[in-house]
Design a protein around this motif. Structure first.
Motif, PDB file in Angstrom:
ATOM      1  N   LEU A 154      64.570  54.291  44.383  1.00 55.06           N
ATOM      2  CA  LEU A 154      65.875  54.383  43.677  1.00 55.06           C
ATOM      3  C   LEU A 154      66.754  55.862  43.895  1.00 55.06           C
ATOM      4  N   ASN A 155      66.018  56.786  43.738  1.00 54.18           N
ATOM      5  CA  ASN A 155      66.402  58.178  43.795  1.00 54.18           C
ATOM      6  C   ASN A 155      67.091  58.329  45.072  1.00 54.18           C
ATOM      7  N   ARG A 156      66.539  57.919  46.274  1.00 60.59           N
ATOM      8  CA  ARG A 156      66.816  58.196  47.536  1.00 60.59           C
ATOM      9  C   ARG A 156      67.954  57.236  47.875  1.00 60.59           C
ATOM     10  N   SER A 157      68.507  56.318  47.060  1.00 58.31           N
ATOM     11  CA  SER A 157      69.489  55.321  47.472  1.00 58.31           C
ATOM     12  C   SER A 157      70.634  56.121  47.595  1.00 58.31           C
ATOM     13  N   THR A 158      71.626  55.888  48.532  1.00 57.75           N
ATOM     14  CA  THR A 158      73.069  56.357  48.789  1.00 57.75           C
ATOM     15  C   THR A 158      74.131  55.979  48.019  1.00 57.75           C
ATOM     16  N   VAL A 159      75.053  56.633  47.921  1.00 56.52           N
ATOM     17  CA  VAL A 159      76.083  56.243  46.995  1.00 56.52           C
ATOM     18  C   VAL A 159      77.491  55.653  48.001  1.00 56.52           C
ATOM     19  N   VAL A 174      72.316  47.728  37.215  1.00 52.15           N
ATOM     20  CA  VAL A 174      73.168  48.968  38.055  1.00 52.15           C
ATOM     21  C   VAL A 174      72.513  48.653  39.441  1.00 52.15           C
ATOM     22  N   TYR A 175      73.773  48.792  40.275  1.00 45.90           N
ATOM     23  CA  TYR A 175      73.515  48.282  41.891  1.00 45.90           C
ATOM     24  C   TYR A 175      73.114  49.610  42.491  1.00 45.90           C
ATOM     25  N   PHE A 176      72.032  49.640  43.440  1.00 45.37           N
ATOM     26  CA  PHE A 176      71.718  50.619  44.278  1.00 45.37           C
ATOM     27  C   PHE A 176      71.673  50.093  45.696  1.00 45.37           C
ATOM     28  N   PRO A 177      72.344  50.628  46.537  1.00 43.97           N
ATOM     29  CA  PRO A 177      72.744  50.122  47.829  1.00 43.97           C
ATOM     30  C   PRO A 177      71.108  49.931  48.653  1.00 43.97           C
ATOM     31  N   LYS A 178      71.273  48.618  49.110  1.00 41.90           N
ATOM     32  CA  LYS A 178      69.988  48.260  49.997  1.00 41.90           C
ATOM     33  C   LYS A 178      68.948  48.001  49.167  1.00 41.90           C
ATOM     34  N   GLN A 179      68.904  48.332  47.801  1.00 43.90           N
ATOM     35  CA  GLN A 179      67.734  47.949  46.871  1.00 43.90           C
ATOM     36  C   GLN A 179      67.963  46.595  45.849  1.00 43.90           C
ATOM     37  N   GLY A 180      69.348  46.688  45.616  1.00 41.67           N
ATOM     38  CA  GLY A 180      69.857  45.425  44.910  1.00 41.67           C
ATOM     39  C   GLY A 180      70.154  46.050  43.126  1.00 41.67           C
ATOM     40  N   TRP A 181      69.905  45.040  42.162  1.00 41.47           N
ATOM     41  CA  TRP A 181      70.380  45.438  40.798  1.00 41.47           C
ATOM     42  C   TRP A 181      69.107  45.510  40.092  1.00 41.47           C
ATOM     43  N   PHE A 182      69.164  46.528  39.229  1.00 42.99           N
ATOM     44  CA  PHE A 182      67.988  46.944  38.540  1.00 42.99           C
ATOM     45  C   PHE A 182      68.619  47.166  36.935  1.00 42.99           C
ATOM     46  N   ALA A 183      67.714  46.776  36.098  1.00 41.56           N
ATOM     47  CA  ALA A 183      68.289  46.678  34.596  1.00 41.56           C
ATOM     48  C   ALA A 183      67.934  48.050  33.797  1.00 41.56           C
ATOM     49  N   PHE A 184      68.800  48.404  32.811  1.00 46.81           N
ATOM     50  CA  PHE A 184      68.742  49.467  31.944  1.00 46.81           C
ATOM     51  C   PHE A 184      68.858  48.885  30.781  1.00 46.81           C
ATOM     52  N   ASP A 185      68.240  49.392  29.640  1.00 45.21           N
ATOM     53  CA  ASP A 185      68.427  48.859  28.061  1.00 45.21           C
ATOM     54  C   ASP A 185      68.685  49.777  27.287  1.00 45.21           C
ATOM     55  N   ALA A 186      70.018  50.049  26.798  1.00 47.23           N
ATOM     56  CA  ALA A 186      70.210  51.147  26.182  1.00 47.23           C
ATOM     57  C   ALA A 186      70.186  50.703  24.583  1.00 47.23           C
ATOM     58  N   ILE A 187      69.699  49.590  24.077  1.00 46.80           N
ATOM     59  CA  ILE A 187      69.408  49.337  22.509  1.00 46.80           C
ATOM     60  C   ILE A 187      68.448  50.040  22.114  1.00 46.80           C
ATOM     61  N   PRO A 188      68.630  50.881  20.839  1.00 46.75           N
ATOM     62  CA  PRO A 188      67.700  51.438  20.164  1.00 46.75           C
ATOM     63  C   PRO A 188      66.402  50.797  19.842  1.00 46.75           C
ATOM     64  N   GLY A 189      65.400  51.333  19.955  1.00 45.34           N
ATOM     65  CA  GLY A 189      64.137  50.522  19.559  1.00 45.34           C
ATOM     66  C   GLY A 189      63.630  49.767  20.869  1.00 45.34           C
ATOM     67  N   HIS A 190      64.233  49.798  22.082  1.00 43.36           N
ATOM     68  CA  HIS A 190      63.718  48.868  23.062  1.00 43.36           C
ATOM     69  C   HIS A 190      63.400  50.043  24.319  1.00 43.36           C
ATOM     70  N   GLU A 191      62.524  49.487  24.936  1.00 41.68           N
ATOM     71  CA  GLU A 191      62.006  50.491  26.256  1.00 41.68           C
ATOM     72  C   GLU A 191      63.334  50.756  27.123  1.00 41.68           C
ATOM     73  N   THR A 240      71.297  62.190  41.409  1.00 42.66           N
ATOM     74  CA  THR A 240      71.273  60.733  41.704  1.00 42.66           C
ATOM     75  C   THR A 240      71.905  59.838  40.799  1.00 42.66           C
ATOM     76  N   PRO A 241      72.518  58.447  41.029  1.00 41.74           N
ATOM     77  CA  PRO A 241      73.038  57.735  39.996  1.00 41.74           C
ATOM     78  C   PRO A 241      71.614  57.093  39.367  1.00 41.74           C
TER      79      PRO A 241
END
Length: 749
Positions: free
Chosen positions: A418-423, A554-571, A461-462
């Motif tokens: 994911l870090n190597r994904s382009t923009v 969040v979308y990463f080119p050629k990798q697809g969509w990956f989730a991020f959880d900003a709620i306090p107390g969650h991972e 990186t994004p």
């Protein structure tokens, strides 16, 4: 040659046939009663586990049949046998006709057939073999109940089944020995206390085996659990429509209208205490209310995760909507199968196939939860719809009792990839997932860049920026329990960042999504359920309506969509597939047990389990190294085998040492003599008496050595049976002479 009349020949043939085919009658009444109880438990367990079944009628009817079979066990019952055969054929025909009309799970149909056959079978059970068939049917039924059960109620039936099975085995063994009669005072063969200990040992061993059995990935078949076909409302299926009764106006429920438009938008409104407000084509985050906890579904899955329901691409300032709802496509299935094949997703991420089965327990919107990137769906309608954000829709609301299955290709979260994904983003991604209202875009971008500037290391990186912003919202903003309703011209993200310094849980996901978009990272809002509470005994996740929440994808080119959880107390991101989940049930079971243990003990055991898990993963990794890995694995297995053998041998030596120490001196001398002779090739059979064994030694050994064995054996017999006091010092010297000598078993034959 004398010729017999034809009638006389026929009579002799009948006599011979009767003599040759006379069955061995089973006269043990208690065995028959125990077997009938065992089968009744299997029938009841299947009926309770399959809530739609109704087979309890079979229990009293089978009791009637077993009673009739007991009283007529010595008759030929030809008419009854003929009627049973006709009945079985008729039941088979009915089952086949039902099977042709059912393209889904056939386990209950086969279980119904077994129950019907068992009822007929009970009317003709003269032999022990016939009772064995009934026991086999009971075992199959309890197995079927185990596969379809979703509650702990099955555990009671399983314990009862085991408790009855042990006496059945005991009575069967007595019957095989010829003891057909039985009285309770004869239970000294296996007293109740010993039977209870045996029952506890069997139950404990079964739980241990259940916990440590590897859960290997992948189902071995593709007829996955699914309900019978559901009759949906008449009329053409509208793929744009979302039914959610969760929005209410002045206390009166109203479903979403056509196209998913919700009439309940505006100020001062609330949503139902039963339905999550985020399952709709438009999500109004200016609504207020709270959910009353209720289990809405149970999930059986090879891996836990975020049970995704739907996603939104257009930010409205106070909520979200699916802006391309008119592009939802209808997918149809074959009339011979409940399987829907979904359009493939073009992604280069490494994925893992995960099978999930969902059982709906209460009224639910016409949306199908699943793990991300669903590939196949087994659903009991002719059509389903797929919206542009990957959400799945049914022609009508999901009803209580409905079951469906999903096969998903869940991507691994490989941080380096994911870090190597382009923009460089595709045009459709830029047009739909970078939208921010122009009135707030500069202010949101400024706040976002200020947060990123606080990082103590570069964020090139994004993916790193998304992680940092997720953590920054968790740490810098707080969950609020009572915030004012927004005015029509007020923006949710601005109020969250500047006025409230926080908000409700779902507000965190909205703000993170808008912030990522403001700096050119494509993102969208997704709603779904947390994994829920795992039950290690049923293997199911109990998911409540209060487990529903929103997160950012969040979308990463050629990798697809990956989730991020900003709620306090969650991972930082929801749980997903891992490299190795072979012992996932054991891990989940341990997490449940650890909650009851003191922290130091739980920590120590957790560390030991983690260490063993790492070592086991390394061993499995040897298979990927080709022949070199196989050679390493072979050497490792040989070393481990030698080590285990050495430990076992040492343990036996120590055990024998302490066992001999507890024996009387004469018995100890005799046992030492037997061990010396066994090492030299003369093993004493347990059924041999000391004098019989002595004859074997005389025929195999030199006379001098045999005389020593005779002296020791006769001294042992005199002490053991004649209470004669031996000369221990002299016998000890003789034993040493025997030990130093060498016996050649040349005469053993």
């Amino acid at each position: 040659m004398k010729v017999f009349p034809l009638q006389h020949r026929f009579q002799r043939w009948q006599q011979k046939a009767a003599q040759s085919s006379a069955p061995a009658i089973e006269d043990s009444l208690w065995l028959r009663i125990a077997v009938q109880a065992l089968v009744s438990v299997g029938i009841a367990a299947t009926d309770i586990a399959a809530t739609s079944a109704n087979s309890l009628w079979a229990i009293p009817l089978s009791i009637v049949g077993a009673t009739w079979s007991w009283y007529s066990r010595r008759r030929r019952n030809l008419a009854a046998k003929f009627g049973i055969a006709i009945g079985m054929l008729a039941m088979l025909g009915v089952m086949l006709s039902r099977l042709l009309g059912n393209a889904g799970d056939s386990r209950l149909l086969l279980a119904d057939l077994l129950i019907q056959l068992q009822v007929l079978h009970t009317f003709d059970m003269p032999r022990r073999k016939d009772l064995g068939y009934s026991v086999a049917i009971g075992l199959i039924l309890i197995g079927v109940a185990a596969t379809i059960s979703e509650t702990m109620a099955f555990g009671g039936f399983l314990i009862l089944f085991v408790a009855i099975a042990l006496p059945v085995l005991l009575l069967d063994y007595r019957s095989r020995l010829g003891f057909s009669t039985f009285r309770f005072r004869q239970f000294s063969v296996l007293p109740p206390r010993r039977l209870a200990l045996l029952f506890g040992a069997v139950l404990g061993l079964g739980l241990l085996i259940f916990a440590v059995t590897p859960r290997l990935p992948g189902y071995q078949f593709r007829t996955l659990p699914v309900s019978s076909e559901v009759k949906m409302p008449q009329g053409k299926f509208d793929p744009e429509r979302v039914f959610n009764p969760g929005y209410v106006r002045t206390g009166k429920g109203r479903s979403a209208g056509a196209g998913g438009e919700n009439p309940g938008f505006g100020q001062g409104q609330s949503f139902s205490s039963k339905f999550y407000y985020g399952f709709n084509a438009e999500m109004n985050q200016n609504l207020r209310g709270s959910l009353k906890p209720e289990v809405v579904m149970r999930v059986r899955s090879q891996s836990e995760g975020f049970w995704r329901v739907m996603a939104f691409d257009r930010y409205t300032g106070q909520g979200w909507k699916v802006s391309r709802n008119e592009n939802a496509n209808i997918v149809r299935r074959s009339p011979w199968s409940y399987r829907f094949i979904l359009p493939p997703l073009h992604s280069q991420s490494h994925t893992k196939e995960v099978v999930q089965t969902f059982s709906i327990l209460t009224e639910f919107p016409n949306l199908l939860p699943s793990l991300s990137q669903a590939r196949e769906v087994y659903f009991p309608t002719q059509e389903i719809a797929i919206d542009p954000e990957g959400g799945m829709r049914s022609p009508g609301p999901l009803e209580e009792g409905l079951t469906y299955s999903v096969v998903s290709d869940v991507p691994y979260r490989d941080r380096s990839r994911l870090n190597r994904s382009t923009v460089v983003y595709p045009k459709t991604i830029r047009e739909n997932y970078l939208q921010v209202p122009q009135a707030i875009a500069p202010q949101i971008r400024k706040i976002t860049e200020q947060l990123l500037a606080k990082s103590q290391r570069p964020l090139p990186t994004p993916y790193e920026k998304a992680l940092y912003l997720t953590q920054a919202l968790k740490q810098g903003y707080a969950l609020q329990s009572n915030i004012p309703i927004l005015q029509p011209d007020r923006d949710l993200a601005i109020a969250f960042l500047t006025d409230w310094k926080g908000g409700y849980p779902d507000h965190f996901a909205s703000v993170l999504t808008v912030m990522l978009r403001s700096i050119g990272i494509p993102a969208r809002l997704a709603t779904g359920f947390a994994p829920g509470e795992f039950n290690p005994f049923t293997g199911l996740y109990a998911v409540k309506n209060t487990d529903a929440y929103a997160l950012s994808e969040v979308y990463f080119p050629k990798q697809g969509w990956f989730a991020f959880d900003a709620i306090p107390g969650h991972e930082l991101y929801p749980p997903s597939v891992e490299i190795d989940q072979t012992f996932s049930v054991l891990r989940q079971f341990w997490n449940w047990v650890a909650g009851w243990l003191p922290s130091p003990i739980a920590g120590w055991i957790s560390g030991a389990i983690a260490f063993l898990g790492v070592q086991f993963s390394k061993v499995l990794g040897l298979f990927s190294e080709g022949w070199a890995g196989i050679l390493k694995l072979s050497l490792l297995s040989f070393g481990v085998g030698v080590g285990i053998w050495g430990l076992w041998h040492s343990g036996r030596t120590v055990q024998n040492f302490y066992r001999l120490r507890r024996l009387p001196p004469m018995a100890r001398l005799y046992q030492q003599m037997l061990r010396i002779l066994a090492e030299q090739g003369l093993q004493k059979h347990p059924s041999e008496t000391p004098l019989e064994y002595l004859e074997q030694v005389r025929s195999a050994c030199p006379e001098a050595k045999a005389d020593i064995v005779a002296e020791l054996s006769k001294a042992y017999v005199a002490w053991r049976y004649g209470e004669s006091l031996p000369d221990l010092q002299h016998l000890q010297q003789q034993l040493q002479r025997l030990k130093r000598g060498r016996i050649h078993p040349s005469a053993i034959g």
